[in-house]
Design an enzyme around this catalytic site. Sequence first.
Site, PDB file in Angstrom:
ATOM      1  N   ARG A 256      24.225 -81.414 146.846  1.00 37.65           N
ATOM      2  CA  ARG A 256      22.867 -80.848 146.923  1.00 37.65           C
ATOM      3  C   ARG A 256      22.388 -79.437 146.907  1.00 37.65           C
ATOM      4  O   ARG A 256      23.064 -78.770 147.813  1.00 37.65           O
ATOM      5  CB  ARG A 256      21.852 -81.805 148.187  1.00 37.65           C
ATOM      6  CG  ARG A 256      21.853 -83.040 148.036  1.00 37.65           C
ATOM      7  CD  ARG A 256      20.692 -83.676 148.898  1.00 37.65           C
ATOM      8  NE  ARG A 256      20.593 -83.012 150.180  1.00 37.65           N
ATOM      9  CZ  ARG A 256      19.811 -83.301 151.216  1.00 37.65           C
ATOM     10  NH1 ARG A 256      18.898 -83.950 150.791  1.00 37.65           N
ATOM     11  NH2 ARG A 256      19.670 -82.704 152.361  1.00 37.65           N
TER      12      ARG A 256
ATOM     13  N   THR B 149      16.604 -76.461 146.686  1.00 34.38           N
ATOM     14  CA  THR B 149      15.990 -77.095 145.920  1.00 34.38           C
ATOM     15  C   THR B 149      16.173 -78.458 146.288  1.00 34.38           C
ATOM     16  O   THR B 149      15.299 -79.318 145.718  1.00 34.38           O
ATOM     17  CB  THR B 149      16.339 -77.054 144.458  1.00 34.38           C
ATOM     18  OG1 THR B 149      17.598 -77.346 144.393  1.00 34.38           O
ATOM     19  CG2 THR B 149      15.961 -75.400 143.872  1.00 34.38           C
TER      20      THR B 149
ATOM     21  N   ASP C 165      24.928 -83.951 158.667  1.00 36.74           N
ATOM     22  CA  ASP C 165      25.715 -83.910 157.461  1.00 36.74           C
ATOM     23  C   ASP C 165      27.011 -84.662 157.366  1.00 36.74           C
ATOM     24  O   ASP C 165      27.866 -84.493 158.067  1.00 36.74           O
ATOM     25  CB  ASP C 165      25.909 -82.450 157.271  1.00 36.74           C
ATOM     26  CG  ASP C 165      26.444 -82.196 155.647  1.00 36.74           C
ATOM     27  OD1 ASP C 165      27.418 -82.825 155.191  1.00 36.74           O
ATOM     28  OD2 ASP C 165      25.745 -81.474 155.045  1.00 36.74           O
TER      29      ASP C 165
ATOM     30  N   ASP D  25      30.302 -83.020 156.180  1.00 36.39           N
ATOM     31  CA  ASP D  25      30.780 -82.196 157.348  1.00 36.39           C
ATOM     32  C   ASP D  25      31.355 -82.897 158.672  1.00 36.39           C
ATOM     33  O   ASP D  25      32.325 -82.563 158.868  1.00 36.39           O
ATOM     34  CB  ASP D  25      29.707 -81.204 157.787  1.00 36.39           C
ATOM     35  CG  ASP D  25      29.405 -80.066 156.796  1.00 36.39           C
ATOM     36  OD1 ASP D  25      30.100 -79.636 155.995  1.00 36.39           O
ATOM     37  OD2 ASP D  25      28.078 -79.596 156.906  1.00 36.39           O
TER      38      ASP D  25
HETATM   39  C1  PRP Z   1      24.938 -85.692 151.015  1.00 33.81           C
HETATM   40  C2  PRP Z   1      25.379 -87.230 151.082  1.00 33.81           C
HETATM   41  C3  PRP Z   1      24.535 -87.712 149.783  1.00 33.81           C
HETATM   42  C4  PRP Z   1      23.363 -86.733 149.690  1.00 33.81           C
HETATM   43  C5  PRP Z   1      22.230 -87.463 149.994  1.00 33.81           C
HETATM   44  O1  PRP Z   1      25.887 -85.136 150.120  1.00 33.81           O
HETATM   45  O2  PRP Z   1      26.723 -87.579 151.135  1.00 33.81           O
HETATM   46  O3  PRP Z   1      25.304 -87.573 148.647  1.00 33.81           O
HETATM   47  O4  PRP Z   1      23.794 -85.693 150.477  1.00 33.81           O
HETATM   48  O5  PRP Z   1      21.110 -86.448 149.913  1.00 33.81           O
HETATM   49  P1  PRP Z   1      20.033 -86.822 148.564  1.00 33.81           P
HETATM   50  O6  PRP Z   1      19.811 -88.419 148.636  1.00 33.81           O
HETATM   51  O7  PRP Z   1      18.694 -86.073 149.047  1.00 33.81           O
HETATM   52  O8  PRP Z   1      20.576 -86.356 147.372  1.00 33.81           O
HETATM   53  P2  PRP Z   1      25.964 -83.749 150.240  1.00 33.81           P
HETATM   54  O9  PRP Z   1      25.132 -82.821 148.975  1.00 33.81           O
HETATM   55  O10 PRP Z   1      25.809 -82.711 151.452  1.00 33.81           O
HETATM   56  O11 PRP Z   1      27.518 -83.163 149.635  1.00 33.81           O
HETATM   57  P3  PRP Z   1      28.843 -83.277 150.403  1.00 33.81           P
HETATM   58  O12 PRP Z   1      29.131 -84.746 150.531  1.00 33.81           O
HETATM   59  O13 PRP Z   1      29.776 -82.843 149.523  1.00 33.81           O
HETATM   60  O14 PRP Z   1      28.835 -82.697 151.734  1.00 33.81           O
HETATM   61  N1  URA Z   2      22.927 -85.625 153.298  1.00 32.84           N
HETATM   62  C1  URA Z   2      23.362 -85.975 154.651  1.00 32.84           C
HETATM   63  O1  URA Z   2      24.586 -85.660 154.784  1.00 32.84           O
HETATM   64  N2  URA Z   2      22.720 -86.077 155.538  1.00 32.84           N
HETATM   65  C2  URA Z   2      21.366 -86.090 155.416  1.00 32.84           C
HETATM   66  O2  URA Z   2      20.460 -86.571 156.582  1.00 32.84           O
HETATM   67  C3  URA Z   2      20.924 -85.868 154.354  1.00 32.84           C
HETATM   68  C4  URA Z   2      21.678 -85.915 153.326  1.00 32.84           C
END
Ligand code: PRP
Ligand code: URA
Length: 209
Positions: A104, A108, A200, A203
Amino acid sequence: MEERVYAINHPLIQHKLSIMRDKNTSVKDFRSCAYEIGLLLGYEATHDMELEEYEIETPIQKTVAKRTKRKVALVPILRAGLGMVDAMMELIPAAKIGHIGLYRNEKTLEPVEYYCKMPTDIEEREVLVLDPMLATGGSAKDAISMIKKRGAKNIKFICIIAAPDGIKALREAHPDVDIYCGAVDERLNEHGYIVPGLGDAGDRLFGTL
Ligand code: PRP
Ligand code: URA
């Protein structure tokens, strides 16, 4: 709960999810709970898998046995979806694995695609898309569109926590996709994080806080 949305409020899921939510939980324990919840959600999400009959011989006599009919593809959304793959492979060892890389944009909240590799016979497979978090729904919507573009028709989405906004967005974009989740939380905060959530997920799984 909305049609085709299955919130699995099993006591073991609630117990393990409480450990995941706790900010003092170690990376090791967070990972273990994601794995264990993955097993429980995977069990529920496969409850309607089609079976076919075939003949076997037990030590006593011939009998008609049953085996699952459709082949499965697991598709984790990178990174955090990786935390649920091992559990699903434990349940369905013959599954093929596709990967979708999305993150994400923090301003945005729109998903940015950086990787997509699917099994070549994805259109013949039942596809289980894995991501612990369904927040705005942007990542899940895009991931499922990418999978559909490659011919898949039978798709389920499995997450640990869903926000009401994410469920609504995913249902509108892909009404044919069943959603399985361990909990439906209250809402999103101004940064698009699920409240109360667990922070997150990527993370916390990979220790990159
Ligand atoms: C997180 C999570 C989803 C997304 C959800 O990933 O694992 O993929 O956010 O958010 P949304 O429903 O608003 O799209 P992130 O973008 O943090 O990436 P990562 O898993 O690489 O940390
Ligand atoms: N992605 C995450 O990892 N946690 C949240 O709460 C939302 C999006």
